[in-house]
Design an enzyme around this catalytic site. Structure first.
Site, PDB file in Angstrom:
ATOM      1  N   ASP A   9       0.790  -1.251   0.000  1.00  0.00           N
ATOM      2  CA  ASP A   9       0.000   0.000   0.000  1.00  0.00           C
ATOM      3  C   ASP A   9       0.819   1.296   0.000  1.00  0.00           C
ATOM      4  OD1 ASP A   9      -1.971  -1.913   0.216  1.00  0.00           O
ATOM      5  OD2 ASP A   9      -2.849  -1.169   2.070  1.00  0.00           O
ATOM      6  N   LYS A 107      -6.958  -5.040  -3.136  1.00  0.00           N
ATOM      7  CA  LYS A 107      -7.708  -5.577  -1.996  1.00  0.00           C
ATOM      8  C   LYS A 107      -8.647  -4.515  -1.438  1.00  0.00           C
ATOM      9  CE  LYS A 107      -4.025  -4.318   1.217  1.00  0.00           C
ATOM     10  NZ  LYS A 107      -4.797  -3.310   1.967  1.00  0.00           N
ATOM     11  N   CYS A 152      -1.986  -2.621   7.733  1.00  0.00           N
ATOM     12  CA  CYS A 152      -1.839  -3.587   6.645  1.00  0.00           C
ATOM     13  C   CYS A 152      -0.539  -4.382   6.712  1.00  0.00           C
ATOM     14  CB  CYS A 152      -2.028  -2.885   5.307  1.00  0.00           C
ATOM     15  SG  CYS A 152      -3.769  -2.401   5.095  1.00  0.00           S
TER      16      CYS A 152
HETATM   17  C1  VGL Z   1      -4.753   0.654   5.685  1.00  0.00           C
HETATM   18  C2  VGL Z   1      -6.340   1.453   7.127  1.00  0.00           C
HETATM   19  C3  VGL Z   1      -7.314   1.344   6.161  1.00  0.00           C
HETATM   20  C4  VGL Z   1      -3.319   0.283   5.456  1.00  0.00           C
HETATM   21  C5  VGL Z   1      -5.711   0.515   4.697  1.00  0.00           C
HETATM   22  O1  VGL Z   1      -2.880   0.259   4.284  1.00  0.00           O
HETATM   23  O2  VGL Z   1      -2.627   0.010   6.445  1.00  0.00           O
HETATM   24  N1  VGL Z   1      -5.083   1.106   6.897  1.00  0.00           N
HETATM   25  N2  VGL Z   1      -6.980   0.866   4.950  1.00  0.00           N
END
Ligand code: VGL
Ligand code: ZN
Length: 219
Positions: A9, A107, A152
């Protein structure tokens, strides 16, 4: 040993100034770019939500980011709208080198369930396909980096251990949200207790020699 780098991410919305910023998240980009050539297999994940996603506070009238609700039977922290499919915020950081990324796992596409882990949704109901991809490539060792340490990366590391991969997290190539002070350090502690090897990019073993298809040659 066949090792894979999993970049979690590294997206605009998780950068300072983004919708759901991590603390100095931009600093991971040069570290990850330096790491990439040391791996035969590099994959990335992308948080990829529809606008009606159930993790967005905006989709629950009267609720605010940071509050916790029950979402289809699971505890869910509500977030600001982030990483909406097709938006700038959902794109990978513009300076992240793409040429070595063989596969991108998207995702969080199901509005009824969040998906922190690169491997499964938060209910571990559906797989993202990453496990199969790693097994097909004979991967024994998963090296995780990216954002966010306390969500994540943490959840991905836990799943990687449970799936039987030797799991390493490169701590200087991660940054966290730190909703509560200490969340990042607690996340590293939790990973260590789960059997994750927390390392720094300096401590990585020398890269294996790769053949011209990117597979590691025996040393
Ligand atoms: C994430 C919160 C919500 C992350 C993704 O990438 O850690 N955290 N969505
Ligand atoms: Zn998300």
């Amino acid at each position: 040993m066949n090792r894979a780098l999993v970049i979690v991410d590294v997206q605009n919305d998780f950068m300072p100034g983004g919708a759901l910023p991590t603390v100095r998240g931009n600093e991971v980009v040069p570290v990850i770019n330096r790491l990439q050539p040391q791996f035969g297999l590099v994959v990335a994940t992308q948080d990829w939500h529809p606008a009606n996603h159930g993790s967005f506070a905006s989709n629950h009238p009267g609720r605010k980011p940071g509050e916790v609700i029950d979402l289809a039977g699971l505890e869910q922290i509500l977030w600001p709208d982030h990483c909406v499919q097709g938006t700038k915020g959902a794109e990978l950081h513009p300076d992240l080198v793409r040429s070595r990324i063989q596969w991108i796992v998207r995702k969080g596409t199901d509005p009824s369930i969040d998906s922190y882990s690169a491997f499964f949704d938060n209910g571990r109901r559906k797989s993202t396909g990453l496990e199969d991809e790693l097994r097909k490539n004979g991967v024994s060792d998963v090296y995780l980096c990216g954002l966010a340490t306390d969500y994540c990366v943490l959840w991905s590391a836990g799943d990687a251990v449970r799936l039987g991969f030797r799991t390493h997290v490169i701590r200087d190539a991660c940054r966290g949200v730190e909703l509560e002070r200490g969340d990042i350090e607690r996340a590293f502690d939790e990973m260590r207790s789960a059997g994750v090897d927390v390392v720094t990019s300096r401590d990585l073993p020398a890269p294996a020699r790769l053949d011209d298809t990117g597979l590691e040659l025996p040393s």
